[in-house]
Design a protein around this motif. Structure first.
Motif, PDB file in Angstrom:
ATOM      1  N   GLU A 184      30.769  27.922  25.870  1.00 32.70           N
ATOM      2  CA  GLU A 184      31.345  26.599  26.141  1.00 32.70           C
ATOM      3  C   GLU A 184      32.800  26.688  26.579  1.00 32.70           C
ATOM      4  O   GLU A 184      33.248  25.910  27.422  1.00 32.70           O
ATOM      5  N   ASN A 185      33.541  27.658  26.011  1.00 32.66           N
ATOM      6  CA  ASN A 185      34.959  27.773  26.377  1.00 32.66           C
ATOM      7  C   ASN A 185      35.165  28.425  27.744  1.00 32.66           C
ATOM      8  O   ASN A 185      36.288  28.598  28.191  1.00 32.66           O
ATOM      9  N   ARG A 186      34.063  28.774  28.395  1.00 35.27           N
ATOM     10  CA  ARG A 186      34.146  29.333  29.746  1.00 35.27           C
ATOM     11  C   ARG A 186      33.343  28.485  30.734  1.00 35.27           C
ATOM     12  O   ARG A 186      32.842  28.987  31.740  1.00 35.27           O
ATOM     13  N   GLY A 187      33.196  27.217  30.417  1.00 32.30           N
ATOM     14  CA  GLY A 187      32.549  26.304  31.349  1.00 32.30           C
ATOM     15  C   GLY A 187      31.046  26.283  31.269  1.00 32.30           C
ATOM     16  O   GLY A 187      30.380  25.921  32.251  1.00 32.30           O
ATOM     17  N   GLY A 188      30.484  26.644  30.122  1.00 30.02           N
ATOM     18  CA  GLY A 188      29.035  26.661  29.978  1.00 30.02           C
ATOM     19  C   GLY A 188      28.544  25.740  28.886  1.00 30.02           C
ATOM     20  O   GLY A 188      29.278  24.885  28.377  1.00 30.02           O
ATOM     21  N   GLY A 189      27.274  25.935  28.520  1.00 29.30           N
ATOM     22  CA  GLY A 189      26.696  25.205  27.400  1.00 29.30           C
ATOM     23  C   GLY A 189      26.485  23.724  27.662  1.00 29.30           C
ATOM     24  O   GLY A 189      26.489  23.239  28.791  1.00 29.30           O
ATOM     25  N   VAL A 190      26.326  22.995  26.559  1.00 32.32           N
ATOM     26  CA  VAL A 190      26.020  21.561  26.621  1.00 32.32           C
ATOM     27  C   VAL A 190      27.146  20.745  27.247  1.00 32.32           C
ATOM     28  O   VAL A 190      26.871  19.818  28.033  1.00 32.32           O
ATOM     29  N   PRO A 191      28.425  21.014  26.946  1.00 31.92           N
ATOM     30  CA  PRO A 191      29.484  20.208  27.586  1.00 31.92           C
ATOM     31  C   PRO A 191      29.439  20.258  29.111  1.00 31.92           C
ATOM     32  O   PRO A 191      29.646  19.236  29.775  1.00 31.92           O
ATOM     33  N   ALA A 192      29.162  21.430  29.669  1.00 29.37           N
ATOM     34  CA  ALA A 192      29.082  21.552  31.127  1.00 29.37           C
ATOM     35  C   ALA A 192      27.922  20.720  31.671  1.00 29.37           C
ATOM     36  O   ALA A 192      28.040  20.085  32.725  1.00 29.37           O
ATOM     37  N   MET A 193      26.821  20.718  30.931  1.00 30.85           N
ATOM     38  CA  MET A 193      25.660  19.941  31.350  1.00 30.85           C
ATOM     39  C   MET A 193      25.925  18.440  31.250  1.00 30.85           C
ATOM     40  O   MET A 193      25.589  17.659  32.147  1.00 30.85           O
ATOM     41  N   ASN A 194      26.558  18.032  30.165  1.00 27.26           N
ATOM     42  CA  ASN A 194      26.820  16.611  29.950  1.00 27.26           C
ATOM     43  C   ASN A 194      27.786  16.028  30.980  1.00 27.26           C
ATOM     44  O   ASN A 194      27.779  14.822  31.225  1.00 27.26           O
ATOM     45  N   LYS A 195      28.576  16.872  31.572  1.00 28.15           N
ATOM     46  CA  LYS A 195      29.497  16.409  32.615  1.00 28.15           C
ATOM     47  C   LYS A 195      28.733  15.742  33.753  1.00 28.15           C
ATOM     48  O   LYS A 195      29.194  14.766  34.348  1.00 28.15           O
ATOM     49  N   PHE A 196      27.530  16.257  34.023  1.00 25.62           N
ATOM     50  CA  PHE A 196      26.709  15.685  35.094  1.00 25.62           C
ATOM     51  C   PHE A 196      25.748  14.619  34.579  1.00 25.62           C
ATOM     52  O   PHE A 196      25.415  13.686  35.297  1.00 25.62           O
ATOM     53  N   LEU A 197      25.309  14.754  33.330  1.00 27.38           N
ATOM     54  CA  LEU A 197      24.384  13.767  32.778  1.00 27.38           C
ATOM     55  C   LEU A 197      25.089  12.458  32.446  1.00 27.38           C
ATOM     56  O   LEU A 197      24.512  11.375  32.581  1.00 27.38           O
ATOM     57  N   GLU A 198      26.336  12.551  32.003  1.00 29.96           N
ATOM     58  CA  GLU A 198      27.049  11.372  31.507  1.00 29.96           C
ATOM     59  C   GLU A 198      28.280  11.010  32.330  1.00 29.96           C
ATOM     60  O   GLU A 198      28.904   9.976  32.091  1.00 29.96           O
ATOM     61  N   GLY A 199      28.644  11.852  33.277  1.00 31.73           N
ATOM     62  CA  GLY A 199      29.869  11.621  34.041  1.00 31.73           C
ATOM     63  C   GLY A 199      29.797  10.354  34.873  1.00 31.73           C
ATOM     64  O   GLY A 199      28.804  10.131  35.576  1.00 31.73           O
ATOM     65  N   PRO A 200      30.819   9.521  34.814  1.00 31.42           N
ATOM     66  CA  PRO A 200      30.791   8.240  35.541  1.00 31.42           C
ATOM     67  C   PRO A 200      30.889   8.393  37.048  1.00 31.42           C
ATOM     68  O   PRO A 200      30.590   7.452  37.783  1.00 31.42           O
TER      69      PRO A 200
END
Length: 241
Positions: A36-52
């Motif tokens: 996650e601290n290198r641009g991976g994991g769930v946060p990276a995915m949520n950027k596209f799923l939830e990003g306005p």
């Protein structure tokens, strides 16, 4: 360079895309494997799923990022990749036939999942065990044979040499069907052994896929996750009869 987004820790529906990317020799980044601290994991995915600011957001993973384009839904991703990765026929009728078979595989995946979550995906398995037992019995006795009979028939009617569903060359639906067979063998070892005795071509297809050099290297690389009981295919002995 392709970027594949999916949940970390499970094969799930993302594995159908991974197998195509691996067999096709594609260069891709599996975001689920990045920290996650290198641009991976769930946060990276949520950027596209939830990003306005995402104009065409996917409903759920897996989804594939190709340049600025996002492609969602497993069967849709494979339909897109079939051409560039040479995993689909060139003619329109052939492309649609492979896609039709892929959608049938997707139906089987849903039914396999619903054996352990027959009431609601938001409930734990232990909260729906009685219903799961009934659903699994029907799946073992009726649905596995129905789907396996169908795919065996398709294999029988493909008159070209080789173990594949369509034509003489492997397509993405061969990879997907082999993955489902592997998942059902994990989840229902007794029922699948019984069923596959009557479907030798289906078993031959499974074995041929996992002996492919690129698929074999992928399976042995440590990047292919093992089946586990947080996944689509779960091994609960009480559901295997």
């Amino acid at each position: 360079m392709y970027e594949l987004y999916y949940w970390p820790g499970i094969q799930g529906r993302g594995e159908f895309v991974r197998l195509a990317l691996e067999e096709g020799g594609a260069k891709y980044i599996d975001i689920a494997l990045k920290p996650e601290n290198r641009g991976g994991g769930v946060p990276a995915m949520n950027k596209f799923l939830e990003g306005p600011r995402v104009p065409h957001p996917p409903f759920a993973p897996p989804f594939l990022k190709v340049g600025k384009q996002l492609i969602g839904q497993t069967s849709n991703i494979l339909l897109y990749l079939g051409g560039p990765l040479k995993l689909a026929p060139r003619d329109e009728a052939g492309k649609l036939w492979v896609h039709q078979l892929q959608l049938t595989v997707a139906d089987l995946v849903v039914e396999a999942h619903d054996t352990h979550h027959p009431i609601a995906a938001g409930l734990y398995y232990k909260e729906q065990k009685a219903a799961a037992k009934r659903r699994a019995e029907d799946f073992r006795e009726h649905r596995i044979p129905k789907f396996f009979n169908y795919f065996e028939k398709v294999l029988t009617r493909n008159r070209t040499p080789g173990p594949w569903l369509v034509g003489a060359r492997i397509t993405y639906v061969d990879l997907s069907l082999a993955q489902v067979v592997a998942g059902i063998r994990y989840a229902f070892p007794k029922a699948s052994t019984k069923a596959l005795r009557k479907h030798p071509r289906l078993l031959k297809l499974h074995d041929a896929v996992f002996e492919r050099p690129r698929i074999k290297r992928y399976a042995e690389s440590g990047r292919r996750l093992s089946f586990n009981d947080d996944d689509l295919f779960r091994q609960y002995p009480e559901l295997d009869g």
